[in-house]
Scaffold this active site. Sequence first.
Site, PDB file in Angstrom:
ATOM      1  N   TRP A 161      88.236  -6.903   8.186  1.00 19.45           N
ATOM      2  CA  TRP A 161      88.883  -5.903   7.309  1.00 19.45           C
ATOM      3  C   TRP A 161      87.861  -4.935   6.756  1.00 19.45           C
ATOM      4  O   TRP A 161      88.135  -3.744   6.600  1.00 19.45           O
ATOM      5  CB  TRP A 161      89.695  -6.609   6.216  1.00 19.45           C
ATOM      6  CG  TRP A 161      90.487  -7.732   6.824  1.00 19.45           C
ATOM      7  CD1 TRP A 161      90.390  -9.061   6.542  1.00 19.45           C
ATOM      8  CD2 TRP A 161      91.456  -7.623   7.901  1.00 19.45           C
ATOM      9  NE1 TRP A 161      91.225  -9.788   7.362  1.00 19.45           N
ATOM     10  CE2 TRP A 161      91.877  -8.935   8.202  1.00 19.45           C
ATOM     11  CE3 TRP A 161      91.981  -6.563   8.634  1.00 19.45           C
ATOM     12  CZ2 TRP A 161      92.833  -9.197   9.203  1.00 19.45           C
ATOM     13  CZ3 TRP A 161      92.909  -6.815   9.633  1.00 19.45           C
ATOM     14  CH2 TRP A 161      93.327  -8.119   9.898  1.00 19.45           C
ATOM     15  N   ASP A 162      86.654  -5.431   6.489  1.00 22.58           N
ATOM     16  CA  ASP A 162      85.568  -4.540   6.084  1.00 22.58           C
ATOM     17  C   ASP A 162      85.227  -3.546   7.196  1.00 22.58           C
ATOM     18  O   ASP A 162      85.040  -2.357   6.942  1.00 22.58           O
ATOM     19  CB  ASP A 162      84.302  -5.358   5.771  1.00 22.58           C
ATOM     20  CG  ASP A 162      84.278  -5.883   4.344  1.00 22.58           C
ATOM     21  OD1 ASP A 162      84.963  -5.312   3.476  1.00 22.58           O
ATOM     22  OD2 ASP A 162      83.557  -6.864   4.102  1.00 22.58           O
ATOM     23  N   VAL A 163      85.109  -4.057   8.420  1.00 25.64           N
ATOM     24  CA  VAL A 163      84.739  -3.183   9.538  1.00 25.64           C
ATOM     25  C   VAL A 163      85.822  -2.124   9.753  1.00 25.64           C
ATOM     26  O   VAL A 163      85.538  -0.924   9.868  1.00 25.64           O
ATOM     27  CB  VAL A 163      84.509  -4.006  10.825  1.00 25.64           C
ATOM     28  CG1 VAL A 163      84.391  -3.102  12.045  1.00 25.64           C
ATOM     29  CG2 VAL A 163      83.260  -4.873  10.678  1.00 25.64           C
ATOM     30  N   GLY A 166      85.737   0.472   6.966  1.00 25.36           N
ATOM     31  CA  GLY A 166      84.638   1.420   7.133  1.00 25.36           C
ATOM     32  C   GLY A 166      84.983   2.503   8.139  1.00 25.36           C
ATOM     33  O   GLY A 166      84.696   3.693   7.925  1.00 25.36           O
TER      34      GLY A 166
END
Lengths: 401, 401
Positions: A161-163, A166
């Site tokens: 989810w971070d990737v 971003g």
Amino acid sequence: MTPLLTDLRVVEVSAFIAAPLGGMTLAQLGAEVIRIDPLGGNVDYRRWPLNETGESLYWASLNKGKRSVAIAMNRPEGQEIARALITAGGDGHGILLTNLPAKGWLDYDVLRRERADLIMLQLTGNPDGSTAVDYTINCASGFPYATGASEEPVNHVVPVWDVAAGLYMATGLLAAERHRARTGMGQKISLSLADVMLATVSNLGFTAEVEVNGQGRRPLGNDLYGAYGHDFATRDGRRVMVVAISNRHWRALGTATGLAERLAMIGPMMDVDLATEGGRFEGRHAISAVLSPWFAARALDEVREALEGTGVLWGAYQDFEQLVAEDARFSTANPLFQRVDHHGIGPFTTPGTPLGFGAVPRQTLTGAPRLGSATEAVLADILKLPSHEIARLVDQGVVAV
Amino acid sequence: MTPLLTDLRVVEVSAFIAAPLGGMTLAQLGAEVIRIDPLGGNVDYRRWPLNETGESLYWASLNKGKRSVAIAMNRPEGQEIARALITAGGDGHGILLTNLPAKGWLDYDVLRRERADLIMLQLTGNPDGSTAVDYTINCASGFPYATGASEEPVNHVVPVWDVAAGLYMATGLLAAERHRARTGMGQKISLSLADVMLATVSNLGFTAEVEVNGQGRRPLGNDLYGAYGHDFATRDGRRVMVVAISNRHWRALGTATGLAERLAMIGPMMDVDLATEGGRFEGRHAISAVLSPWFAARALDEVREALEGTGVLWGAYQDFEQLVAEDARFSTANPLFQRVDHHGIGPFTTPGTPLGFGAVPRQTLTGAPRLGSATEAVLADILKLPSHEIARLVDQGVVAV
């Protein structure tokens, strides 16, 4: 040569993965990305893994190609300098990327008093602005209960989810800057980690499956849902993943292993149509039973020799050490990678953007900056501060160089 | 109102996840996205999960908001029409997104004879152009050997590399279109699923850890590396994820559970510094041992009541059914979602873009198109074909409406 994103300047006030990756993605396409940190570095500055002298390999990997400015953002004078940097400049400037709470001096309405066409993207944990991180979002995604072979939840290790957040940030900023170039309008863009998760789970059909068919996906081990895919052990203790999605893949698998006739017996035996993806999924355990001895009788090199160039979709499992040591794609023979000497760490194999642009050559890559290494140049060039004023700010602990 | 990406038109010749997600991401920002498929649909048109009448929930979810044109691309006359569509139009047009082999009539050099400033993004499996899918890339990423608690590889279920590739495609096309608007130059952009994986694994520090420290990450179950994070069972058979990254999170956890004093005993007992992330990681098993009975004694609702608003980072695990039934963020109360009636399927809760743009209202969402439903309008409006000519093409099986 001109970089792809000429005259684009992004100021980043960020920490951890998503926002730094968003900024780095644009830096790798040629934007000028200025990361502002507190004097000693932000909360991610010593995030594990560290090298033996305590430098963060994580920070070094997520901040490549940026300029670093260190400002005491907890002091009014520091906030004033940061605000001036965020709102300075011409057409492609005035873009802020942050995952900090956008209140006080970082409030959008406060910032846009200085620059009416400011573009500001703020990442939060939840849509209501409350805090969350990849791990506390992922547990709600449904995926841990569909991962592995047991009923226990299994977390992913890649911070999906971070990737994705971003990369949504990079997309969103470019879209907003295109809009501003045409209309003159800036705007605030909101993004939450939870919404990235929810949108992705839905875009992949997992929630529709529940709403329409009344049932959620169950764990399948390493099998592939709705088509044929399974992992096999080889004679030398390695594992491989084998996939057949199209009929072409399926025929290639039978031909390359010499097992086509025996595989064909599964159709009548299991009463499934092996000419369809769904039939192969339904017959998957029998298919795996027929294929398994073939792999168990061969070392990985023999499997490679038998399958390569045949149209069979397959790959070898690797741990991180094998990836680094054995995978030819992880090397400077792949134009993705260059050998970069990182500040305080030394050289390691370093990727640029995975996007290969025909119109501009690959950039010469640089590592993450030393903290504050661009403070002086940025204050002089962008804010036009004279050197004695910069010296005063350093003396008084408002900025660090 | 004007959509954000005014006058941007993308033609997509695609299948599966990555390229369709790339196109849909741009459609959700207001671009006109025309997906061209073979007459009966491409290889992903019946991909599982299906509803009871055989419509694909997967296809419906990955192609929302696009226009569908059906053309026999295996026939020269069909190829000519597709090529004309790809290269037609003005400034923001002439953009092709594909994951098909870019050879023959789809070769970049052939297409740009018709439009010199064409932008074409081609996704492949490997950097050398060979085929691969998420499953045969992921096995090489190192993550399966770091996922779960055992030495056996565990595949992720979320197709991370496909999702990231789709978002890189959206970013790359916007960057190239910005460049073209300034220079007049088109270009071919290459992207491979393997490079997306390799760049991401490296951006997260996993390969630097091997190269610099000589060791790759090992599986940690559901624990978090380099800080404190663990999952706990509750009295009512649910599970929760609890994370403490900063000192503020750590203090909040001790205060909210009333266990601060007992947690503090772990420092001297284990000889670790609990005021650091690394110390909490080293002491994690003792920390979990102290916290575990607290969670086991409480039902999920009681855990929620005790932790909410305290600054503790935590979340409840949900399977896909619980996500749909219980998570308030998965509902039209969240502006991300609208209730959309999907062709051949019926209504389900449907997300738009997770990016909330202050300058433009959320779009009214639509589902995926019926296959070929825009053929007639597109041939008439963009290629200016008269209706009798379109009728002839339909009669001769060159296009379908």
